[in-house]
Design a protein around this motif. Structure first.
Motif, mmCIF file in Angstrom:
data_model
loop_
_atom_site.group_PDB
_atom_site.id
_atom_site.type_symbol
_atom_site.label_atom_id
_atom_site.label_comp_id
_atom_site.label_asym_id
_atom_site.label_seq_id
_atom_site.Cartn_x
_atom_site.Cartn_y
_atom_site.Cartn_z
ATOM 1 N N GLU A 194 -12.694 2.289 3.186
ATOM 2 C CA GLU A 194 -11.687 1.278 3.478
ATOM 3 C C GLU A 194 -11.608 0.258 2.329
ATOM 4 O OE1 GLU A 194 -9.163 1.047 5.383
ATOM 5 O OE2 GLU A 194 -8.723 -1.058 5.033
ATOM 6 N N TRP A 195 -11.310 0.767 1.139
ATOM 7 C CA TRP A 195 -11.033 -0.060 -0.035
ATOM 8 C C TRP A 195 -12.104 -1.127 -0.254
ATOM 9 C CZ3 TRP A 195 -8.171 3.104 -2.454
ATOM 10 C CH2 TRP A 195 -7.244 3.873 -1.773
ATOM 11 N N TRP A 236 -7.555 -8.307 12.647
ATOM 12 C CA TRP A 236 -6.104 -8.251 12.764
ATOM 13 C C TRP A 236 -5.711 -8.287 14.234
ATOM 14 C CZ3 TRP A 236 -5.303 -3.468 9.009
ATOM 15 C CH2 TRP A 236 -5.553 -3.895 7.694
ATOM 16 N N TRP A 244 3.408 -3.134 -1.867
ATOM 17 C CA TRP A 244 2.936 -4.535 -1.790
ATOM 18 C C TRP A 244 1.450 -4.587 -2.125
ATOM 19 C CZ3 TRP A 244 -0.808 -7.062 1.133
ATOM 20 C CH2 TRP A 244 -0.827 -8.457 0.988
ATOM 21 N N LEU A 286 -1.399 -7.471 -3.898
ATOM 22 C CA LEU A 286 -2.795 -7.532 -3.451
ATOM 23 C C LEU A 286 -3.753 -7.138 -4.585
ATOM 24 C CD1 LEU A 286 -4.272 -8.211 -0.773
ATOM 25 C CD2 LEU A 286 -4.302 -5.771 -0.251
ATOM 26 N N PHE A 337 -11.774 3.417 10.657
ATOM 27 C CA PHE A 337 -10.434 3.552 11.228
ATOM 28 C C PHE A 337 -10.202 4.921 11.862
ATOM 29 C CE2 PHE A 337 -9.166 -0.141 8.693
ATOM 30 C CZ PHE A 337 -8.098 -0.674 9.388
ATOM 31 N N HIS A 343 -3.970 -10.948 5.357
ATOM 32 C CA HIS A 343 -3.729 -9.956 4.313
ATOM 33 C C HIS A 343 -4.725 -10.087 3.179
ATOM 34 C CE1 HIS A 343 -0.035 -8.978 6.299
ATOM 35 N NE2 HIS A 343 0.218 -10.252 6.382
ATOM 36 N N HIS A 370 -1.173 6.750 -3.669
ATOM 37 C CA HIS A 370 -1.871 5.882 -2.716
ATOM 38 C C HIS A 370 -2.953 5.136 -3.502
ATOM 39 C CE1 HIS A 370 -2.568 5.398 1.845
ATOM 40 N NE2 HIS A 370 -3.336 4.499 1.263
ATOM 41 N N TRP A 371 -2.491 4.434 -4.575
ATOM 42 C CA TRP A 371 -3.249 3.382 -5.262
ATOM 43 C C TRP A 371 -4.233 3.811 -6.339
ATOM 44 C CZ3 TRP A 371 -4.924 0.259 -0.300
ATOM 45 C CH2 TRP A 371 -3.785 -0.031 0.459
ATOM 46 N N ASN A 395 2.802 4.695 -1.488
ATOM 47 C CA ASN A 395 2.294 4.092 -0.280
ATOM 48 C C ASN A 395 2.127 2.595 -0.522
ATOM 49 O OD1 ASN A 395 0.830 4.142 2.431
ATOM 50 N ND2 ASN A 395 -0.690 3.159 1.122
ATOM 51 N N GLU A 396 2.804 1.790 0.290
ATOM 52 C CA GLU A 396 2.577 0.341 0.310
ATOM 53 C C GLU A 396 2.546 -0.327 -1.064
ATOM 54 O OE1 GLU A 396 -0.848 -0.635 2.654
ATOM 55 O OE2 GLU A 396 -0.035 0.288 4.455
ATOM 56 N N TYR A 399 0.438 -2.577 11.077
ATOM 57 C CA TYR A 399 -0.879 -2.856 11.658
ATOM 58 C C TYR A 399 -0.866 -4.078 12.578
ATOM 59 C CZ TYR A 399 -2.873 0.800 8.816
ATOM 60 O OH TYR A 399 -3.167 2.034 8.296
ATOM 61 N N GLN A 434 -9.784 7.747 -0.490
ATOM 62 C CA GLN A 434 -10.530 7.337 0.696
ATOM 63 C C GLN A 434 -11.335 8.467 1.331
ATOM 64 O OE1 GLN A 434 -6.852 5.135 2.329
ATOM 65 N NE2 GLN A 434 -8.545 3.879 3.053
ATOM 66 N N GLU A 448 1.772 5.046 9.165
ATOM 67 C CA GLU A 448 0.399 4.600 9.423
ATOM 68 C C GLU A 448 0.402 3.569 10.530
ATOM 69 O OE1 GLU A 448 -2.019 2.956 6.210
ATOM 70 O OE2 GLU A 448 -1.298 4.572 4.904
ATOM 71 N N TRP A 490 -3.431 6.328 11.660
ATOM 72 C CA TRP A 490 -4.379 6.022 10.593
ATOM 73 C C TRP A 490 -5.699 5.739 11.261
ATOM 74 C CZ3 TRP A 490 -4.303 6.644 5.484
ATOM 75 C CH2 TRP A 490 -5.459 6.211 4.805
HETATM 76 C C1 PNW Z 1 -3.327 0.309 4.479
HETATM 77 N N1 PNW Z 1 -3.203 -6.082 4.067
HETATM 78 O O1 PNW Z 1 -3.938 -0.685 3.728
HETATM 79 C C2 PNW Z 1 -3.493 1.562 3.625
HETATM 80 O O2 PNW Z 1 -2.340 2.323 3.441
HETATM 81 C C3 PNW Z 1 -4.658 2.390 3.990
HETATM 82 O O3 PNW Z 1 -5.116 3.073 2.854
HETATM 83 C C4 PNW Z 1 -5.724 1.537 4.642
HETATM 84 O O4 PNW Z 1 -6.913 2.228 4.857
HETATM 85 C C5 PNW Z 1 -5.148 1.010 5.936
HETATM 86 O O5 PNW Z 1 -3.924 0.332 5.725
HETATM 87 C C6 PNW Z 1 -6.078 0.079 6.702
HETATM 88 O O6 PNW Z 1 -6.321 -1.076 5.969
HETATM 89 C C7 PNW Z 1 -3.742 -2.016 3.877
HETATM 90 O O7 PNW Z 1 -4.013 -6.836 3.473
HETATM 91 C C8 PNW Z 1 -4.665 -2.874 3.288
HETATM 92 O O8 PNW Z 1 -2.235 -6.533 4.721
HETATM 93 C C9 PNW Z 1 -4.485 -4.223 3.338
HETATM 94 C C10 PNW Z 1 -3.396 -4.723 3.994
HETATM 95 C C11 PNW Z 1 -2.467 -3.878 4.595
HETATM 96 C C12 PNW Z 1 -2.652 -2.537 4.529
#
Ligand code: PNW
Length: 481
Positions: A442-443, A361, A172, A177, A451, A325, A125-126, A169-170, A307, A25, A389, A435
């Protein structure tokens, strides 16, 4: 008369205030010093996968500007910095170690330590090397073996200076996803692949914990999960209660249970079997004896990314489709996607009129207090928790060289306060990471969503501390909100 103002929440000594980022990122320098493509480099080039076709080729150019960025952290008074290492930099194509690649993290860590900032390192981290995706990616058990090699090679170089290690990291996001919903790289659309990916990610986590622990018992080892509070719209309506159970199960418990209790949640397995029995059969066949013991390797801490929460119903809701999500771009995201929840066809998200961020969100700080309480009492009593985060995207406006972002300021204050409220109840929360330090990639939303508590101008790479960043600096200096 007491001199203690009850409205002031003063954090205990030792509580750590930090900020977080992730390699893909912010780093840029995507093909420098031997780095090869990760699944995100590849995915970003798939037409329609990412908003505006944005890539992380340059991002915040942090690879070249890390020393300036550390100075920024010092200005903000950050005590800790959470970052991730790029697998494809350290081991291009997932193969041999690349000394020039890992040298970057060596420099970064030295710079942090020289400035008194605690490095908080996340190994994944992905950004899986694309070459490994081509051999099956996380659906292949072999990827977990490769991950352990990668983790150990990072530890070889940084183990003498980095104490805090987060495996994933995450997971899920990097499983359901990514391999089921098709929203994140590698963009697959299969329930089976999501389940296999989750299992192999968790296996990689558990093995890495064991290996690092064996090398150095003094390390602080953990995993970061993205968690939510899933509430039924009507607690007396069995269909709403079931909807909340499903989302809690498929988002929270699918990861919490194996990591902290050594078992996948049976109710969720059964729900998914109803939808896709073949996927569950193959997933079960891929779980080998001892895997769940490995996955439940004891931890020193748990990282929590929070979040927003969600209100769920078993009845269709007027005008609301999809889930919070879904995580992808809007109209520009032209690729097919599907729900990241394999067994939630009858689950509906309820609009409750809370304020929303630029990601759409809901802003629900009390959810963070409840989530931490649940972890501290039900799941992991005695296990130190860190909010690794928490943050918000808004449409920032640059005005006379300043960014006035009162909504993000408020979001930050309320969530730091919500963290404090959990501590006051006796939950062992030891840190909070905003975060993100910087606006960044942002992906699947590309650079559209900001952010950062620091603005990045993507043309000039100029950094401007936003009002929220100044506010965070005040909170850190006062250690109170
Ligand atoms: C997280 N969802 O991503 C990540 O750890 C970060 O890299 C990202 O920038 C940040 O939150 C903000 O999005 C997520 O769909 C992406 O629930 C998607 C989801 C949750 C977290």
């Amino acid at each position: 008369m007491s001199t203690v103002d009850p409205s002031v929440r003063r954090f205990p000594d030792g509580f750590l205030f930090g900020a977080a980022t992730a390699a893909y990122q912010i780093e840029g320098a995507a093909f420098e010093d031997g780095r090869t493509a990760s699944i995100w480099d590849a995915f970003a080039r798939v037409p329609g996968a990412v908003q505006n076709g944005d890539t992380g080729d340059v991002a915040c150019d942090h690879y070249h500007r890390y020393a300036d960025d550390v100075r920024l952290m010092t200005d903000l008074g950050l005590q800790a910095y959470r970052f991730s290492t790029s697998w494809a930099r350290v081991r291009p194509d997932g193969g041999a170690v690349n000394p020039a690649g890992i040298a970057f993290y060596d420099r970064l860590v030295d710079e942090l330590l020289a400035n008194g900032i605690v490095p908080w390192l996340t190994l994944y981290h992905w950004d899986l090397p694309q070459a490994l995706e081509e051999k099956g990616g996380w659906t292949s058990r072999d990827t977990a073996d490769r991950f352990v090699e990668y983790a150990l090679s990072v530890h070889d170089v940084l183990g003498d200076r980095v104490q805090h290690w987060t495996t994933l990291n995450e997971p899920w996001c990097s499983s359901f996803l990514s391999y089921t919903a098709g929203v994140h790289a590698p963009g697959r659309l299969s329930i089976e692949d999501g389940m296999l990916a989750a299992h192999h990610l968790l296996l990689a986590h558990g093995r890495t914990i064991r290996e690092l622990r064996a090398r150095d018992p003094k390390l602080d080892l953990g995993i970061t999960l993205n968690l939510t509070v899933a509430d039924p719209a009507d607690a007396r309506d069995p269909a709403d209660v079931d909807a909340a159970r499903r989302i809690d199960g498929q988002f929270n418990r699918w990861f919490l249970d194996p990591v902290l209790r050594g078992a996948y949640p049976a109710d969720v397995v059964s729900d998914i079997r109803d939808v896709d029995p073949e996927a569950v059969r193959r997933w079960a066949a891929a779980i080998q004896e001892g895997d769940l013991d490995t996955i439940a390797a004891p931890l020193d801490c748990l990282g929590v990314n929070y979040y927003h929460g969600e209100l769920l119903s078993g009845s269709p809701q007027p005008g609301s489709e999809g889930t919070p999500h879904d995580g992808g771009g809007d109209g520009a995201n032209a690729r097919p996607t599907r729900s990241p929840f394999p067994a939630a066809d009858d689950v509906h998200w309820v609009e409750r009129g809370l304020p929303r961020t630029g990601m759409d969100w809901e802003v629900q700080p009390e959810g963070l207090t409840r989530l931490l309480r649940r972890l501290g009492t039900e799941y992991a009593p005695g296990l130190p928790l860190y909010v690794t985060e928490n943050g918000s995207a808004y449409d920032d406006v640059l005005e006379d060289g300043r960014v006035h972002d009162p909504e993000r300021e408020m979001f930050l204050r309320e969530h730091v306060a919500a963290t404090y409220d959990a501590i006051e109840e006796g939950v062992d929360v030891r840190g909070y990471f905003a975060w993100s330090l910087l606006d960044n990639y942002e992906w699947s939303w590309g650079y559209d969503k900001r952010f950062g508590i620091v603005r990045v101008d993507y043309d000039t790479q100029e950094r401007i501390v936003k009002d929220s960043g100044l506010e965070y600096a005040r909170i850190i200096a006062a250690r109170a909100v």
